[in-house]
Scaffold this active site. Structure first.
Site, short mmCIF file in Angstrom:
data_model
loop_
_atom_site.label_atom_id
_atom_site.label_comp_id
_atom_site.label_asym_id
_atom_site.label_seq_id
_atom_site.Cartn_x
_atom_site.Cartn_y
_atom_site.Cartn_z
N GLU A 152 -14.55 23.40 -67.14
CA GLU A 152 -16.00 23.56 -67.10
C GLU A 152 -16.66 22.96 -65.86
OE1 GLU A 152 -17.68 25.50 -68.94
OE2 GLU A 152 -16.34 25.83 -70.63
N ASP A 199 -26.22 29.92 -66.78
CA ASP A 199 -24.99 30.57 -67.24
C ASP A 199 -25.34 31.54 -68.36
OD1 ASP A 199 -22.18 31.00 -67.75
OD2 ASP A 199 -22.35 29.59 -69.41
N LYS A 251 -24.70 23.92 -73.71
CA LYS A 251 -26.02 24.55 -73.84
C LYS A 251 -26.83 23.82 -74.91
CE LYS A 251 -24.57 29.15 -72.37
NZ LYS A 251 -25.45 29.32 -71.22
N PRO A 254 -28.50 24.86 -77.68
CA PRO A 254 -28.16 25.11 -79.09
C PRO A 254 -26.83 24.46 -79.51
CG PRO A 254 -28.90 27.12 -78.05
CD PRO A 254 -28.72 26.10 -76.95
N TYR A 255 -25.88 24.37 -78.60
CA TYR A 255 -24.60 23.71 -78.87
C TYR A 255 -24.85 22.22 -79.13
CZ TYR A 255 -19.59 22.60 -77.81
OH TYR A 255 -18.28 22.19 -77.84
N TYR A 256 -25.68 21.61 -78.29
CA TYR A 256 -26.03 20.20 -78.48
C TYR A 256 -26.69 19.98 -79.85
CZ TYR A 256 -28.25 15.65 -77.91
OH TYR A 256 -28.66 14.35 -78.10
N GLU A 257 -27.57 20.88 -80.22
CA GLU A 257 -28.21 20.76 -81.54
C GLU A 257 -27.17 20.90 -82.65
OE1 GLU A 257 -32.66 22.37 -80.41
OE2 GLU A 257 -31.11 23.85 -80.83
N TYR A 291 -18.75 19.45 -82.61
CA TYR A 291 -18.89 20.90 -82.70
C TYR A 291 -17.61 21.50 -83.26
CZ TYR A 291 -20.40 25.58 -81.19
OH TYR A 291 -20.79 26.89 -81.15
N GLY A 307 -16.95 30.45 -77.00
CA GLY A 307 -17.55 31.63 -77.62
C GLY A 307 -18.42 31.40 -78.83
#
Length: 139
Positions: A28, A39, A51, A53-56, A90, A115
């Site tokens: 990454e 991105d 990103k 939403p990933y952090y959330e 995650y 993904g």
């Protein structure tokens, strides 16, 4: 003997996980705090190019009282320890969606990182996984 085997297995899994995380980090960002980059239509930040939403979804680790989610995300993404915790959280949150696929932990972690929650089921994440696999020899 059983206890020794269990301890060995736990240590082996920890090393495999560390190798997998390191390879994702290298893929990454070269495992550097590179800030944020556009991105696929949104910002990806830090060591793992996380990103918002990933952090959330990873539980917003180290978010301080009164801090905006956006500020916490950018700060966390550029701190290796926090970002790694986010990736692990995650993975732990979504790994069950890949049950029955026959994929190993690193493959699930890498493909879902690339993904989304069901990335392990999308053929579009195979190229990413192959790059991680060639780095660590993980499964």
């Amino acid at each position: 003997m059983f206890v020794k085997s269990l301890v060995f297995l736990t240590i082996a899994v920890a090393y495999a996980s560390a190798d997998c995380l390191h390879c994702i980090c290298m893929r990454e960002s070269g495992c550097k705090p590179i800030g944020c980059n556009m991105d696929v239509g949104s910002l990806s930040c830090g060591y793992y190019q996380i990103k918002l939403p990933y952090y959330e979804d990873c539980g917003q680790p180290t978010k301080k009282s009164g801090e905006t989610t956006e500020a916490a995300w950018k700060r966390c993404a550029n701190d290796l320890s926090c970002a790694t915790t986010c990736v692990e959280n995650y993975y732990n949150r979504y790994k069950s969606q890949c049950a029955g696929t026959g994929q190993g932990a690193c493959e699930v972690m890498a493909r879902n990182h690339n993904g989304g929650p069901q990335g392990c089921k999308h053929s579009g994440t195979l190229g990413y996984w192959n790059g991680i696999k060639s780095c660590c020899g993980c499964s």
